[in-house]
Design a protein around this motif. Structure first.
Motif, short mmCIF file in Angstrom:
data_model
loop_
_atom_site.label_atom_id
_atom_site.label_comp_id
_atom_site.label_asym_id
_atom_site.label_seq_id
_atom_site.Cartn_x
_atom_site.Cartn_y
_atom_site.Cartn_z
N ILE A 142 10.41 -22.23 -7.31
CA ILE A 142 10.20 -21.16 -6.72
C ILE A 142 10.51 -19.73 -7.56
N VAL A 143 11.02 -19.55 -8.43
CA VAL A 143 11.10 -18.38 -9.33
C VAL A 143 9.98 -17.62 -9.96
N LEU A 144 9.12 -19.24 -10.68
CA LEU A 144 7.46 -19.25 -11.08
C LEU A 144 6.17 -18.81 -9.75
N VAL A 145 6.46 -19.30 -9.13
CA VAL A 145 5.63 -18.65 -7.48
C VAL A 145 6.10 -17.70 -6.65
N LEU A 146 7.38 -17.39 -6.94
CA LEU A 146 7.51 -15.78 -6.76
C LEU A 146 7.12 -14.56 -7.62
N CYS A 147 7.01 -14.68 -8.82
CA CYS A 147 6.36 -14.32 -10.05
C CYS A 147 5.15 -13.72 -10.13
N CYS A 148 4.27 -15.37 -9.26
CA CYS A 148 3.02 -15.30 -9.69
C CYS A 148 2.75 -14.43 -8.43
N PHE A 149 3.51 -13.99 -7.04
CA PHE A 149 3.11 -14.04 -5.89
C PHE A 149 3.26 -11.89 -6.25
N ALA A 150 4.64 -12.27 -7.46
CA ALA A 150 4.36 -10.17 -7.47
C ALA A 150 3.16 -9.96 -8.08
N ALA A 151 2.80 -11.03 -9.33
CA ALA A 151 2.52 -10.31 -10.48
C ALA A 151 0.78 -10.02 -9.35
N VAL A 152 -0.21 -11.14 -8.81
CA VAL A 152 -0.82 -10.74 -7.71
C VAL A 152 -0.90 -9.60 -6.64
N LEU A 153 0.44 -9.10 -6.21
CA LEU A 153 0.47 -7.71 -5.27
C LEU A 153 0.36 -7.11 -6.48
N TYR A 154 0.93 -7.18 -8.53
CA TYR A 154 1.23 -5.60 -8.80
C TYR A 154 -0.44 -5.37 -9.11
N TYR A 155 -1.25 -6.55 -9.30
CA TYR A 155 -3.23 -6.10 -10.25
C TYR A 155 -3.19 -6.30 -8.89
N ARG A 156 -3.53 -6.00 -7.23
CA ARG A 156 -4.37 -5.57 -6.71
C ARG A 156 -3.95 -3.82 -5.90
N HIS A 157 -2.70 -4.18 -6.52
CA HIS A 157 -2.49 -2.76 -6.25
C HIS A 157 -2.83 -1.71 -7.15
N ARG A 158 -2.42 -2.40 -8.32
CA ARG A 158 -3.37 -1.59 -9.65
C ARG A 158 -4.39 -0.91 -8.74
N GLN A 159 -5.15 -2.14 -8.94
CA GLN A 159 -6.95 -2.01 -9.02
C GLN A 159 -7.50 -1.29 -7.69
N ARG A 160 -6.37 -1.41 -6.65
CA ARG A 160 -6.59 -0.04 -5.56
C ARG A 160 -6.39 1.53 -6.45
N ALA A 161 -4.90 1.00 -6.66
CA ALA A 161 -4.72 2.51 -7.68
C ALA A 161 -6.15 3.44 -8.18
N MET A 162 -6.88 2.83 -9.38
CA MET A 162 -8.10 2.77 -10.29
C MET A 162 -8.82 3.57 -9.47
N ALA A 163 -9.49 2.33 -8.20
CA ALA A 163 -10.42 2.76 -7.63
C ALA A 163 -10.78 4.18 -7.19
N LYS A 164 -9.66 4.44 -6.57
CA LYS A 164 -9.10 6.41 -5.94
C LYS A 164 -9.59 7.14 -7.08
N GLY A 165 -9.17 6.40 -8.39
CA GLY A 165 -8.67 7.91 -9.35
C GLY A 165 -7.25 8.56 -9.28
N ASN A 166 -6.97 7.79 -9.74
CA ASN A 166 -5.57 7.88 -9.31
C ASN A 166 -4.57 8.42 -9.85
N PHE A 167 -3.53 9.09 -10.19
CA PHE A 167 -2.43 10.01 -9.64
C PHE A 167 -2.13 9.39 -11.27
N ALA A 168 -2.12 8.54 -12.16
CA ALA A 168 -1.53 7.82 -13.65
C ALA A 168 -2.41 9.03 -14.37
#
Ligand SMILES: *[C@@H]1O[C@H](CO)[C@@H](O)[C@H](O)[C@H]1NC(C)=O
Ligand SMILES: *[C@@H]1O[C@H](CO)[C@@H](O)[C@H](O)[C@H]1NC(C)=O
Ligand SMILES: *[C@@H]1O[C@H](CO)[C@@H](O)[C@H](O)[C@H]1NC(C)=O
Ligand SMILES: *[C@@H]1O[C@H](CO)[C@@H](O)[C@H](O)[C@H]1NC(C)=O
Ligand SMILES: *[C@@H]1O[C@H](CO)[C@@H](O)[C@H](O)[C@H]1NC(C)=O
Ligand SMILES: *[C@@H]1O[C@H](CO)[C@@H](O)[C@H](O)[C@H]1NC(C)=O
Length: 315
Positions: free
Chosen positions: A264-290
């Protein structure tokens, strides 16, 4: 004529003297004896005269007097006992008693007597019979193999086999006789039926006395023998693993709990990783804050330095 007269006188004298002081010749009474296994057997003889000496020989039985070879008592040689005192002779005037302690089955047989008195040397033979414990046979059926066990008893007993219709099956059985304590034996008789149990019932009879037909019988239905066989025969792929698994089942359940949690923990981690990755991609595409921060950082640092230098200059 002379000799005849002498005999007549002799006979007359004998009859007169015997009526007056019993028989002039030594006579005796010994009775046959029955003793229970491990008890003390007493073979006693009563004589009408004082017994002075005695010899006792052991025989196979009293009907075979040529078998009386072993001398166990001989008072002429000072032998009043044998077998380290287990067999003892007690003579008191006209009575003699042979005591055999803790009788064994092998003590059964004939005891030939030679009594010595001043008035003659009568002899005779006494039979000793040993009665052994008569325990029930243990009859077990195991598929096509039927076993009848008589663990201990008199060596002369027999095992016979019958089916439910009283047919004698003894000829098909094999007997194993083993020596047990005190001359007793253990008998195991095995009946092998091939290819199947043909009779519906099997009986095992332990015959203790051939003459009186005294016996103990146990019967077993063929159905039960087969049922027991199926019940007790372990089939490797079914019975044994089943019985071995049963007590372990709760343990494996308990073992699975941490594994499930980890999954269960592994599945949650995978889910979190996927979410984080997508979020980062979106941020980079927008010419991000970082990126903005990164470009601003040197400017900020310069501003900081300027502020640091300013007080120094003041001092
Ligand atoms: C036979 O009897 C003696 C005592 O008289 C006893 O100690 C012994 O255990 C008995 N033996 C058997 C086989 O019963
Ligand atoms: C044996 O001796 C006793 C006395 O010691 C006597 O009373 C008895 O009658 C005798 N028995 C025989 C059969 O003579
Ligand atoms: C008893 O007889 C045996 C031979 O049978 C002999 O060796 C032994 O010495 C005798 N015992 C006594 C006490 O005389
Ligand atoms: C009969 O024999 C079987 C196997 O030899 C044994 O397990 C069982 O205890 C015996 N039963 C009795 C009453 O002696
Ligand atoms: C059964 O048969 C055997 C020989 O096979 C024989 O020795 C035995 O006496 C017979 N038993 C009876 C009770 O007839
Ligand atoms: C066993 O004893 C019974 C009586 O109790 C008798 O009818 C039967 O014939 C005996 N069996 C044998 C084999 O002698």
């Amino acid at each position: 004529m002379d000799s005849l007269q002498k005999i007549a006188v002799c006979l007359l004298f004998l009859s007169v003297s015997s009526s007056a002081i019993d028989s002039p010749f030594a006579t005796f009474i010994c009775s046959d004896v029955k003793a229970e296994y491990n008890e003390t057997a007493v073979i006693s003889c009563i004589c009408n005269k004082k017994i002075t000496n005695m010899v006792v020989k052991r025989c196979e039985n009293c009907n075979k007097q040529n078998s009386c070879l072993e001398t166990i008592i001989n008072t002429w040689a000072g032998n009043y006992s044998s077998e380290k005192g287990r067999i003892q002779l007690v003579i008191q005037n006209n009575v003699s008693e042979l005591h055999i302690q803790e009788v064994k089955a092998t003590d059964q047989g004939g005891y030939k007597w030679y009594l010595y008195s001043d008035n003659g040397q009568p002899n005779g033979c006494t039979n000793l019979e040993i009665t052994a414990p008569e325990i029930e046979p243990n009859f077990t059926g195991y598929g096509r193999k039927l076993t009848c066990l008589s663990p201990i008893g008199h060596p002369q007993r027999q095992i016979h086999w019958f089916d439910g219709h009283r047919n004698n099956l003894t000829g098909r059985a094999s007997l194993v006789s083993e020596e047990a304590e005190g001359g007793l034996t253990s008998l195991t008789s095995t009946l092998h039926e091939t290819p199947t149990l043909t009779a519906s019932e099997y009986c095992c009879t332990v015959l203790y006395d051939v003459h009186t037909k005294r016996n103990k019988t146990k019967c077993l239905s063929a159905h039960k023998a087969v049922a027991d066989y199926l019940r007790f025969t372990p089939t490797p792929d079914q019975e044994i693993p089943k019985t071995m698994k049963d007590p372990e089942t709760p343990k494996t359940m308990a073992e699975h709990v941490p594994i499930i949690l980890v999954l269960i923990v592994l599945v949650l981690c995978c889910f979190a990783a996927v979410l984080y990755y997508r979020h980062r991609q979106r941020a980079m595409a927008k010419g991000n804050f970082a990126d903005l921060l990164r470009t601003l950082l040197p400017v900020l640092k310069q501003h900081e330095k300027a502020e640091e230098n300013a007080p120094n200059q003041e001092v």
